[in-house]
Design a protein around this motif. Structure first.
Motif, PDB file in Angstrom:
ATOM      1  N   LEU A   1       6.515 -30.925  17.475  1.00  0.00           N
ATOM      2  CA  LEU A   1       5.737 -29.534  16.757  1.00  0.00           C
ATOM      3  C   LEU A   1       5.424 -30.332  15.371  1.00  0.00           C
ATOM      4  O   LEU A   1       6.255 -30.282  14.539  1.00  0.00           O
ATOM      5  CB  LEU A   1       6.317 -28.462  16.895  1.00  0.00           C
ATOM      6  CG  LEU A   1       6.276 -27.538  18.257  1.00  0.00           C
ATOM      7  CD1 LEU A   1       7.386 -26.670  17.967  1.00  0.00           C
ATOM      8  CD2 LEU A   1       4.943 -27.037  18.208  1.00  0.00           C
ATOM      9  N   MET A   2       4.065 -30.562  15.068  1.00  0.00           N
ATOM     10  CA  MET A   2       3.925 -31.171  13.761  1.00  0.00           C
ATOM     11  C   MET A   2       2.679 -30.303  13.371  1.00  0.00           C
ATOM     12  O   MET A   2       1.904 -29.862  13.899  1.00  0.00           O
ATOM     13  CB  MET A   2       3.420 -32.533  13.804  1.00  0.00           C
ATOM     14  CG  MET A   2       4.716 -33.398  14.003  1.00  0.00           C
ATOM     15  SD  MET A   2       4.316 -35.112  13.947  1.00  0.00           S
ATOM     16  CE  MET A   2       4.310 -35.368  12.108  1.00  0.00           C
TER      17      MET A   2
ATOM     18  N   SER B   1      14.680 -29.560  14.368  1.00  0.00           N
ATOM     19  CA  SER B   1      15.741 -28.999  15.144  1.00  0.00           C
ATOM     20  C   SER B   1      15.278 -29.270  16.446  1.00  0.00           C
ATOM     21  O   SER B   1      14.014 -29.278  16.695  1.00  0.00           O
ATOM     22  CB  SER B   1      16.127 -27.600  14.878  1.00  0.00           C
ATOM     23  OG  SER B   1      15.081 -27.000  14.626  1.00  0.00           O
ATOM     24  N   GLN B   2      16.086 -29.379  17.458  1.00  0.00           N
ATOM     25  CA  GLN B   2      15.320 -29.593  18.850  1.00  0.00           C
ATOM     26  C   GLN B   2      15.971 -28.628  19.742  1.00  0.00           C
ATOM     27  O   GLN B   2      16.996 -27.892  19.746  1.00  0.00           O
ATOM     28  CB  GLN B   2      15.688 -30.997  19.367  1.00  0.00           C
ATOM     29  CG  GLN B   2      17.145 -31.446  19.076  1.00  0.00           C
ATOM     30  CD  GLN B   2      17.442 -32.960  19.631  1.00  0.00           C
ATOM     31  OE1 GLN B   2      16.117 -33.674  19.343  1.00  0.00           O
ATOM     32  NE2 GLN B   2      18.421 -33.316  20.223  1.00  0.00           N
ATOM     33  N   GLY B   3      15.282 -28.240  21.037  1.00  0.00           N
ATOM     34  CA  GLY B   3      15.505 -27.372  22.051  1.00  0.00           C
ATOM     35  C   GLY B   3      14.768 -27.897  23.621  1.00  0.00           C
ATOM     36  O   GLY B   3      14.012 -28.848  23.378  1.00  0.00           O
TER      37      GLY B   3
ATOM     38  N   ILE C   1      10.867 -30.879  19.556  1.00  0.00           N
ATOM     39  CA  ILE C   1      11.200 -31.139  18.329  1.00  0.00           C
ATOM     40  C   ILE C   1      10.702 -30.321  17.201  1.00  0.00           C
ATOM     41  O   ILE C   1       9.300 -30.461  17.163  1.00  0.00           O
ATOM     42  CB  ILE C   1      11.545 -32.509  17.847  1.00  0.00           C
ATOM     43  CG1 ILE C   1      12.441 -33.048  18.711  1.00  0.00           C
ATOM     44  CG2 ILE C   1      11.984 -32.609  16.636  1.00  0.00           C
ATOM     45  CD1 ILE C   1      12.679 -34.619  18.602  1.00  0.00           C
ATOM     46  N   ASP C   2      11.055 -29.240  16.484  1.00  0.00           N
ATOM     47  CA  ASP C   2      10.613 -28.675  15.419  1.00  0.00           C
ATOM     48  C   ASP C   2      10.615 -29.480  14.210  1.00  0.00           C
ATOM     49  O   ASP C   2      11.857 -29.471  13.706  1.00  0.00           O
ATOM     50  CB  ASP C   2      11.053 -27.212  15.211  1.00  0.00           C
ATOM     51  CG  ASP C   2      10.671 -26.361  14.105  1.00  0.00           C
ATOM     52  OD1 ASP C   2       9.529 -26.708  13.571  1.00  0.00           O
ATOM     53  OD2 ASP C   2      11.137 -25.765  13.452  1.00  0.00           O
TER      54      ASP C   2
ATOM     55  N   PHE D   1       8.144 -22.731  18.204  1.00  0.00           N
ATOM     56  CA  PHE D   1       9.200 -23.492  18.772  1.00  0.00           C
ATOM     57  C   PHE D   1      10.241 -22.669  19.324  1.00  0.00           C
ATOM     58  O   PHE D   1      10.832 -22.706  20.614  1.00  0.00           O
ATOM     59  CB  PHE D   1      10.043 -24.487  17.410  1.00  0.00           C
ATOM     60  CG  PHE D   1      11.138 -25.122  18.189  1.00  0.00           C
ATOM     61  CD1 PHE D   1      11.313 -25.974  18.700  1.00  0.00           C
ATOM     62  CD2 PHE D   1      12.623 -24.499  17.649  1.00  0.00           C
ATOM     63  CE1 PHE D   1      12.300 -26.668  19.172  1.00  0.00           C
ATOM     64  CE2 PHE D   1      13.626 -25.057  18.162  1.00  0.00           C
ATOM     65  CZ  PHE D   1      13.612 -26.299  18.604  1.00  0.00           C
ATOM     66  N   SER D   2      10.471 -21.509  18.652  1.00  0.00           N
ATOM     67  CA  SER D   2      11.177 -20.555  19.396  1.00  0.00           C
ATOM     68  C   SER D   2      10.847 -19.873  20.382  1.00  0.00           C
ATOM     69  O   SER D   2      11.593 -19.711  21.395  1.00  0.00           O
ATOM     70  CB  SER D   2      11.860 -19.430  18.064  1.00  0.00           C
ATOM     71  OG  SER D   2      11.417 -18.348  18.336  1.00  0.00           O
ATOM     72  N   ARG D   3       9.301 -19.918  20.506  1.00  0.00           N
ATOM     73  CA  ARG D   3       8.591 -19.207  21.692  1.00  0.00           C
ATOM     74  C   ARG D   3       8.573 -20.243  22.517  1.00  0.00           C
ATOM     75  O   ARG D   3       9.064 -19.941  23.829  1.00  0.00           O
ATOM     76  CB  ARG D   3       7.314 -18.939  21.586  1.00  0.00           C
ATOM     77  CG  ARG D   3       6.969 -17.742  20.284  1.00  0.00           C
ATOM     78  CD  ARG D   3       6.740 -16.526  21.570  1.00  0.00           C
ATOM     79  NE  ARG D   3       6.755 -15.499  20.558  1.00  0.00           N
ATOM     80  CZ  ARG D   3       6.949 -14.292  21.016  1.00  0.00           C
ATOM     81  NH1 ARG D   3       7.283 -13.882  22.292  1.00  0.00           N
ATOM     82  NH2 ARG D   3       7.008 -13.129  20.184  1.00  0.00           N
TER      83      ARG D   3
END
Ligand SMILES: Nc1nc2c(ncn2[C@@H]2O[C@H](COP(=O)(O)OP(=O)(O)OP(=O)(O)O)[C@@H](O)[C@H]2O)c(=O)[nH]1
Ligand SMILES: [Mg+2]
Lengths: 570, 77
Positions: free
Chosen positions: A8-9, A41-43, A55-56, A20-22
């Motif tokens: 995510l850039m 941070s990654q998820g 990746i945020d 990102f959190s969505r």
């Protein structure tokens, strides 16, 4: 194409972390100021049965980085399979610069046209179909706030395309001009109360009134809410419910047993003293929960509101002139404000500063004279008992140290303080849900990170005490502690615990029978002599060995001098 | 009339004519949407040698005094 890593850039403060959190359900910090995310941070996310990592990435204005946070972002680019380029739809023109650079980089890109919900009232109309055509990659309108468009973003992620374009910077601007002229229509915007508040926050006179209201209101609120929670909830709970239980346990264990020493600690005049007994179930629970938590909670509640509203950048601009005297520019108030909560995130936030000199000065000032809320809470509880004057004196001294040290460092360290250049985001009404979520994240971090270390600190002191190590250390450091600072050598355990938890350390001063002047001196010394180890290690990682050695020497010199001076004054 | 950004009155608008800084400054300002030919509105300036608050493309940006001294704006009258 297999999807393994999605980046995510986008520019700072466009809603990358919100999206990102969505996308992943992971909890991350979301705030209305540029530079909130300084570390990636990654998820995980689900796309057609695959589970790619998302990746945020910290925000960046271009692929030519100007600070550490942006460097992190540009380095990440190499690792991604697909880039979701998050674009602020209310600021299309400026955001497209990075978009075109990303397209030039040859990575597959999909554009999330975020803040879509915000375009209408600003009078902005964007033809997304046409934008998609002109860019040659998918464009999906989204809202990180409500989640609209996120599903479509996931569905279309496989359509992300790599371009083979090459532009010079001038060509990029030219192309952006053409694109916006084609896809964007601006009409009159509705003025809201928030818009007017934005003006008042930057116009002469009113900006000072607002700043004063915010600062004084914050002090008042934190003190009032903290004290209220303590006297209404936590003191009754500990004194009325927990104490009788502990007294029974104390009798049951027998005052001389080892287990009593570990769980209950030392009795003072035959009774339990929550501040000083140093048992895991007495001091170990009382200090973090009943003394510190109420203030930390109030502080972060308020900070969250200010962050989400977007006040911090305005405060930064207001402070710029003053900060230049300390060799910094206004945006350094962000790490300092975060540091007032906890020095660890404060130290990380140093990454938003552009130059090494500036980071060095800010790191030193933070390590020496920005007390974290846990420590502040106990200072309020302990020194406040002696009177408001003494309480204010402690913070006045810390502030003076910061100014003097800043002026000295500004003169001594080669170079000049860089200029502020800061995007001022629009005010956004804080949402109840987001504010609570953020507060919850910070509170659970407090409990999971603080409690174990409080226990560890208390345990180590008890251990050293029974091994008689403390007595030896007391003898060694007596010339400094007593000779120079006029404090009892029994302060050694507090100085040791302070390396782990400053709050417990300050609380331990309560059992030394200090007079008012000594208490002020002791509290100041515990604040400045060394940061807690957690902060120290983050600073070490961020600044490197050589700078950290210098900072450490400065700290030792400062505490020696300040302690001696205060001893002479009081 | 060509004047420095720092000399503009609050509320005054003009076109950015020249940025007399090194490459670094130019790039950073460009990132914020401030480049030659853009319309720029001065919102206010801060006490002493404080930052200059401007508006470009409906977005507000604070520019440090020293940097603002290098930005030249063409204003009418
Ligand atoms: N109205 C509106 N606000 C949004 C939207 N997405 C995010 N926000 C708000 O915009 C602000 C910035 O959001 P973040 O997610 O922290 O932005 P970011 O891109 O991660 O910012 P950095 O980490 O600083 O680069 C926050 O106040 C969010 O609540 C959106 O779609 N609509
Ligand atoms: Mg972020």
């Amino acid at each position: 194409m297999t999807l393994k890593k999605i980046l995510l850039m986008g520019n700072p403060n466009v809603g990358k972390s919100a999206l990102f959190s969505r996308l992943t359900g992971a909890k991350v910090m979301i705030s209305n100021y540029p530079g909130c995310t300084v570390e990636f941070s990654q998820g995980e996310m689900k796309v057609d049965g695959e589970r790619p990592v998302v990746i945020d990435v910290p925000g960046t204005y271009s692929l030519a980085p100007t600070c550490k946070a942006e460097e992190v972002a540009v380095k990440m680019l190499g690792e991604g399979d697909v880039v979701i380029n998050v674009v602020d739809a209310t600021n299309l023109e400026r955001n497209l610069c990075l978009t075109l650079q990303l397209l030039d980089s040859g990575k597959p890109v999909i554009v999330a046209l975020n803040m879509w919900d915000d375009t209408k009232h600003r009078g902005i109309y964007i033809d997304t179909k046409k934008l998609e055509e002109l860019l040659g990659v998918p464009v999906v309108p989204t809202s990180g706030l409500s989640g609209t468009g996120v599903k479509e973003l996931i569905q279309r992620i496989h359509e992300a395309k790599a371009q083979q374009t090459r532009h010079t910077q001038d060509e990029i601007w030219e192309k952006i001009g053409k694109i916006t002229a084609n896809v964007q229509k601006l009409t009159h915007r509705h003025h809201t109360l928030l818009d007017r508040l934005e003006d008042w926050s930057v116009y002469p006179f009113s900006r000072w009134i607002i700043a004063a209201a915010v600062v004084i209101g914050s002090f008042w609120f934190i003190r009032f809410a903290g004290e209220g929670m303590i006297s209404l909830v936590f003191d009754p709970l500990f004194e009325g419910v927990w104490l009788p239980l502990m007294e029974k346990l104390s009798i049951f264990l027998g005052a001389n047993s080892v287990l009593h020493q570990i769980l209950i600690g030392t009795l003072e005049n035959g009774s339990i003293d929550f501040g000083n007994s140093l048992g895991l179930l007495t001091t170990g629970l009382y200090v973090p929960i009943a003394m510190v938590f109420p203030y930390v909670f109030s502080f972060y509640f308020l900070l969250g509101l200010l962050e989400d509203l977007g006040y911090l950048p305005r405060l930064a601009v207001l402070a710029d002139n003053f900060m230049h005297r300390l060799g910094l520019h206004g945006y350094a108030v962000i790490p300092f404000m975060l540091g007032l909560g906890c020095n660890v995130p404060g130290a990380l936030a140093l990454r938003i500063l552009e130059e090494r000199r500036e980071k060095f000065i800010a790191a030193t000032l933070m390590a020496v004279s920005v007390p974290c809320m846990a420590q502040t809470a106990v200072i309020i509880g302990l020194v406040g008992q002696r009177g408001m004057t003494y309480l204010l004196l402690v913070f006045l001294i810390l502030f003076t140290i910061m100014m003097i040290e800043g002026v000295i460092l500004n003169a001594a360290v080669k170079g000049e303080s860089p200029e502020i250049l800061l995007e001022i985001p629009p005010y956004r009404m804080p949402r109840f849900g987001t504010t609570v979520k953020k507060l919850w994240m910070r509170m659970s971090a407090f409990f999971t990170e603080a409690l174990p270390i409080v226990f560890l600190g208390i345990f180590i002191v008890n251990l050293l005490h029974s091994l008689k190590v403390l007595d030896v250390l007391g003898l060694i450091f007596r010339p400094v502690i007593t000779g120079l600072w006029g404090l009892p050598a029994e302060m050694v355990p507090a100085l040791l615990v302070g390396l782990l938890r400053k709050d417990v350390a300050v609380g331990m001063l309560g059992g030394l029978g200090l007079d008012n002047g000594q208490l002020v001196t002791g509290a100041v010394i515990l604040a400045i002599y060394f940061p807690c180890l957690a902060t120290f290690f983050v600073l070490y990682r961020e600044m490197g060995k050589a700078d950290m050695l210098k900072i450490t020497l400065i700290m030792i010199a400062t505490v020696t001098a300040v302690g001696t001076l205060l001893n002479m004054l009081f | 009339m060509l004047i420095k950004l720092t000399q503009m009155r609050p509320g005054q608008a003009g076109l950015v004519a020249d940025i007399r800084g090194g490459r670094g400054i130019n790039t950073r300002l460009e990132n914020m949407g401030i480049r030659r030919g853009r319309r720029i509105l001065k919102v206010s300036s801060y006490f002493g040698l404080g930052p200059q608050m401007v508006e470009v493309d409906k977005m507000r940006v604070a520019i440090g005094f020293g940097m603002a001294e290098r930005i030249f704006v063409e204003v009418s009258g």
